[in-house]
Write an enzyme that holds these catalytic residues in place. Sequence first.
Site, PDB file in Angstrom:
ATOM      1  N   TYR A   6      50.230  36.337  33.325  1.00 34.07           N
ATOM      2  CA  TYR A   6      49.505  36.467  32.068  1.00 34.07           C
ATOM      3  C   TYR A   6      49.745  37.836  31.437  1.00 34.07           C
ATOM      4  CZ  TYR A   6      47.047  32.054  32.513  1.00 34.07           C
ATOM      5  OH  TYR A   6      46.766  30.708  32.585  1.00 34.07           O
ATOM      6  N   GLU A  12      41.726  28.696  36.651  1.00 38.04           N
ATOM      7  CA  GLU A  12      42.805  28.359  37.590  1.00 38.04           C
ATOM      8  C   GLU A  12      42.507  28.863  38.991  1.00 38.04           C
ATOM      9  OE1 GLU A  12      46.175  29.895  35.387  1.00 38.04           O
ATOM     10  OE2 GLU A  12      45.569  28.618  33.684  1.00 38.04           O
TER      11      GLU A  12
END
Length: 472
Positions: A124, A166
């Site tokens: 990310y 997640e």
Amino acid sequence: MATAKTLQRQDVAQPTGPVSPPATLKPAPSVTPEQIAIVKATAPVLREHGVAITTLFYKNMIDENPELKNVFSLTSQATGAQPRALAGAVLSYAMFIDDLPRLRHAVERIAHKHASLQIVPAQYDIVGKYLIEAIGLVLGDAATPPIVDAWTAAYGVLASVFIGREHTLYEEARTRDNNKGWAGWRKFRVQRREYAASPDEEITGEKDGILSLYLAPVDGKPLPTYEPGQYVSLQVFIPEFGVFQSRQYSLSQAPRAAGDYYRISVKRDNGNNGLTEPGRISNLLHKEIKEGDEVELSQPQGEFVVEETPVPTAENAKKPASTESLAPLVLLSAGVGATPVMAILETAAQQGRTISWLHGSHSRSVLPFSKEVQAIRAAHPERILTHTVLSTDEEAPAATSTAGDPVVTGTHLKIAEMADTDRKRLLFLDDARTGYYICGPSSFMVESRDTLQGLGVAPERIHLELFDTGDL
């Protein structure tokens, strides 16, 4: 002919995914009201320049981080589907950053896919770096410091949402069924190949058919269960590309108590009359993978699962659900959309639910799971209805499904065009508990969803499974 060795090269750096999720998560970043207002104000700009931004973003990020070719679909990059999908997602975020519950479904779907691809928090940071840079490069002087700062903060918030969700999915996957689950990629051996519809004689397999692969774990350890309707990511090494590629395939069978194998069912993608390239992975699975070869799977994921539960009453609140209290299900599918629906049908039949399955196929030769549906239908004729539509105009004497129900030929499955008596019989519209599960081409799903809503079905009772990149 490909072999297990060529499909799983050990001399190529392979993404293994998280061995374990981080024990703790970073504090969630924040975005100020002023920054929220700036992000919302950029929505018109993103609508105009979004695809240019995301196209440049992917190019620069992958060029400078080539290991990410193992993560992203090269096909979706080549067709532009991935940049278009991300542009749409970024625009939606800009529009609803102050109303994030509106994006709950999209976030959940994307998080499940990320978890199936073994996305890790560090990635990310990479995405954020190149996305903000692309915004600056495309917008030029219009990307003022306040705009860049606002989008940097907004991206941090969104990344934190995904990382947290997640993290939970990884934990749930690994601890599933008393820690039978796993993280990362796990080796599976092709135990059996079986066509879900009649083979085409042009090749060893089918021209347009659906191939079922029975995949057993190489380590021999029992597999965890999963929710019917979920999928796994399958990863193979592509020698001509020099990278690993992954695709998501629905688990096409109810969970097995023995936990000895998973079954996926794959339609061979021949391309669209030269307009699109044939599917590299689906053709590899149909034409090259043989019994005994190895592939790799991630843990089951996906949000296309039955949500309808018994309606609590004073009589049933403290006792197991009776078959009468279980919400009925209507399953709508077309083509390969039958794969997750098959697992739902088999499981729901075992639960004692009332079910109606409406399916559309091109022809009888590619009608999937006929024998299995016939057996289930014959075992529960009072509770299970089936309705099949074939777009080819087959001979009337042959126009009965293997389940014993009439087959409509020479048209497509469109519930908007069904007779009122058929809609009443097959769609259970009078029962406000009914859940509707739709899987197939995007146009089919949109048409079916819109028709159901026009018939008074609440949106929250309509569930779609999207195979393509993007959202509906």
